[in-house]
Design a protein around this motif. Structure first.
Motif, PDB file in Angstrom:
ATOM      1  N   LYS A 151     -24.112 -10.082  -2.002  1.00 47.78           N
ATOM      2  CA  LYS A 151     -22.640 -10.354  -3.189  1.00 47.78           C
ATOM      3  C   LYS A 151     -21.718 -10.094  -2.564  1.00 47.78           C
ATOM      4  O   LYS A 151     -20.577 -11.304  -2.795  1.00 47.78           O
ATOM      5  N   LEU A 152     -21.075  -9.256  -1.800  1.00 47.23           N
ATOM      6  CA  LEU A 152     -20.039  -9.019  -1.473  1.00 47.23           C
ATOM      7  C   LEU A 152     -19.578  -9.532   0.395  1.00 47.23           C
ATOM      8  O   LEU A 152     -18.845 -10.241   0.596  1.00 47.23           O
ATOM      9  N   THR A 153     -20.763  -9.649   0.610  1.00 43.41           N
ATOM     10  CA  THR A 153     -21.294 -10.854   2.286  1.00 43.41           C
ATOM     11  C   THR A 153     -21.473 -12.167   2.031  1.00 43.41           C
ATOM     12  O   THR A 153     -21.288 -12.709   2.801  1.00 43.41           O
ATOM     13  N   GLY A 154     -21.831 -12.771   0.892  1.00 44.68           N
ATOM     14  CA  GLY A 154     -21.933 -13.718   0.243  1.00 44.68           C
ATOM     15  C   GLY A 154     -23.951 -14.156   1.102  1.00 44.68           C
ATOM     16  O   GLY A 154     -23.195 -15.610   1.523  1.00 44.68           O
ATOM     17  N   GLY A 155     -23.843 -13.659   1.303  1.00 42.16           N
ATOM     18  CA  GLY A 155     -25.734 -13.573   1.904  1.00 42.16           C
ATOM     19  C   GLY A 155     -26.209 -13.845   3.319  1.00 42.16           C
ATOM     20  O   GLY A 155     -26.710 -14.296   3.988  1.00 42.16           O
ATOM     21  N   PHE A 156     -24.533 -13.339   3.903  1.00 41.87           N
ATOM     22  CA  PHE A 156     -24.670 -13.405   5.473  1.00 41.87           C
ATOM     23  C   PHE A 156     -24.974 -11.847   6.012  1.00 41.87           C
ATOM     24  O   PHE A 156     -25.291 -12.119   7.125  1.00 41.87           O
ATOM     25  N   TYR A 157     -25.487 -10.734   5.263  1.00 49.36           N
ATOM     26  CA  TYR A 157     -26.111  -9.513   5.716  1.00 49.36           C
ATOM     27  C   TYR A 157     -27.352  -9.758   6.240  1.00 49.36           C
ATOM     28  O   TYR A 157     -27.842 -10.200   4.623  1.00 49.36           O
ATOM     29  N   GLN A 158     -27.480  -9.497   7.223  1.00 44.89           N
ATOM     30  CA  GLN A 158     -28.829  -9.690   7.766  1.00 44.89           C
ATOM     31  C   GLN A 158     -29.748  -7.794   7.285  1.00 44.89           C
ATOM     32  O   GLN A 158     -31.204  -8.336   7.480  1.00 44.89           O
ATOM     33  N   GLY A 159     -28.883  -7.076   7.348  1.00 48.55           N
ATOM     34  CA  GLY A 159     -29.745  -6.021   7.481  1.00 48.55           C
ATOM     35  C   GLY A 159     -29.983  -5.433   8.914  1.00 48.55           C
ATOM     36  O   GLY A 159     -29.128  -6.105   9.193  1.00 48.55           O
TER      37      GLY A 159
END
Length: 80
Positions: free
Chosen positions: A60-68
């Protein structure tokens, strides 16, 4: 299952102990081990739920850009 949940297990142990006085040892050992396993399973479920909540919050915080974390070990290749 009756021993693991401690649901009216003492009459069974007392009946067995009338025949064998050392019979309490396997019963108590089983209760301790099964309790340890149940507590570990409960902790694993709680940790998994917290991890999923953290992943959702991060998304939610990264707008879905976090890939892990990447599984690539290319950064640590040793050239001989």
């Amino acid at each position: 299952f009756q021993f693991m949940t401690l649901d009216d297990w003492n009459p069974i142990v007392r009946e067995v102990m009338t025949e064998r006085s050392w019979a309490w040892l396997p019963f108590i050992t089983f209760i301790i081990f099964s309790g340890f396993i149940i507590v570990n399973l409960l902790i694993a479920v709680i940790c998994d739920a917290v991890s999923m909540l953290q992943d959702l919050e991060r998304e939610k915080l990264t707008g879905g850009f976090y890939q892990g974390e990447s599984d690539d070990d290319d950064d640590f290749d040793i050239q001989n």
